[in-house]
Design a protein around this motif. Structure first.
Motif, short mmCIF file in Angstrom:
data_model
loop_
_atom_site.label_atom_id
_atom_site.label_comp_id
_atom_site.label_asym_id
_atom_site.label_seq_id
_atom_site.Cartn_x
_atom_site.Cartn_y
_atom_site.Cartn_z
N ARG A 16 -31.06 -56.28 -1.44
CA ARG A 16 -30.79 -54.87 -1.45
C ARG A 16 -31.94 -53.83 -1.51
O ARG A 16 -32.99 -54.35 -2.35
CB ARG A 16 -29.83 -54.65 -2.60
N ILE A 64 -19.82 -64.24 -6.09
CA ILE A 64 -19.93 -64.27 -4.92
C ILE A 64 -18.90 -64.93 -4.07
O ILE A 64 -18.82 -66.10 -4.60
CB ILE A 64 -21.38 -64.65 -4.44
N HIS A 68 -18.85 -64.62 1.85
CA HIS A 68 -19.72 -63.75 1.89
C HIS A 68 -20.96 -64.15 1.83
O HIS A 68 -22.11 -63.50 1.29
CB HIS A 68 -19.42 -62.61 0.99
N THR A 93 -24.07 -61.37 1.50
CA THR A 93 -23.90 -60.26 2.36
C THR A 93 -23.05 -59.15 1.23
O THR A 93 -23.06 -57.87 1.55
CB THR A 93 -22.74 -60.31 3.51
N GLN A 94 -22.34 -59.64 0.33
CA GLN A 94 -21.90 -58.67 -0.80
C GLN A 94 -21.64 -59.49 -2.32
O GLN A 94 -21.54 -60.81 -2.06
CB GLN A 94 -20.79 -57.93 -0.44
N TRP A 95 -21.54 -58.97 -3.22
CA TRP A 95 -21.46 -59.61 -4.48
C TRP A 95 -20.95 -58.53 -5.51
O TRP A 95 -20.86 -57.30 -5.37
CB TRP A 95 -22.83 -60.23 -5.09
N GLU A 96 -20.47 -59.20 -6.78
CA GLU A 96 -20.00 -57.98 -7.77
C GLU A 96 -20.85 -58.61 -8.97
O GLU A 96 -20.97 -59.58 -9.18
CB GLU A 96 -18.60 -58.54 -8.11
#
Length: 146
Positions: A16, A64, A68, A93-96
């Motif tokens: 990021r 994740i 993703h 490509t995305q995570w929390e």
């Protein structure tokens, strides 16, 4: 004769703002004091991407969805005579959640580093995977003689 086996590792690239997350190894007996991607070993019955998601949660506290995770590179690392590792490097490509050091007994600081300028404090094996991802080469044999 039984087939030759290698250790299978999974590595997660959390990227990021032009930087990747790295953890400083501590109390592991392998390259302590150096930086490494969130990573670990494949366990019996696990798919690679599922293992990568599990390791990211264990090491840096993010969730994740395995869907993703995109395969970014594969590194075949000859660690020494008779000992090789296959490392699957996944780009999340995305995570929390906010990445943090979720295993302080195994790791020191979490740092965000420019993947194009990895220093000598980054373990060469994961650095090769990051380079392969950046270059789009997909596969790297590392530590093998030509």
């Amino acid at each position: 004769m039984p087939p030759y086996t290698s250790v299978v590792d999974v590595h997660v690239i959390l990227y990021r703002d032009g930087r990747i997350a790295l953890l400083e190894r501590r109390n592991t007996g392998y390259c302590d004091g150096m930086l490494h991607l969130p990573s670990g070993h494949l366990e019996e019955g696990e798919a690679l991407h599922t293992a990568a998601a599990r390791e990211a949660e264990e090491e840096v506290g993010v969730t994740i969805d395995p869907g993703h995770l995109a395969l970014a590179a594969l590194v075949h690392f000859r660690q020494g005579p008779g000992h090789a590792r296959v490392g699957a490097f996944f780009l999340a490509t995305q995570w929390e959640g906010e990445p943090c050091n979720a295993e302080p007994h195994k790791a020191g600081r979490l740092v965000w580093a420019d993947p194009n300028m990895l220093g000598p404090d980054v373990i060469p094996y994961p650095a090769e995977g990051v380079r392969a991802w950046l270059e789009g080469s997909g596969f790297v044999p590392y530590g093998w003689c030509a």
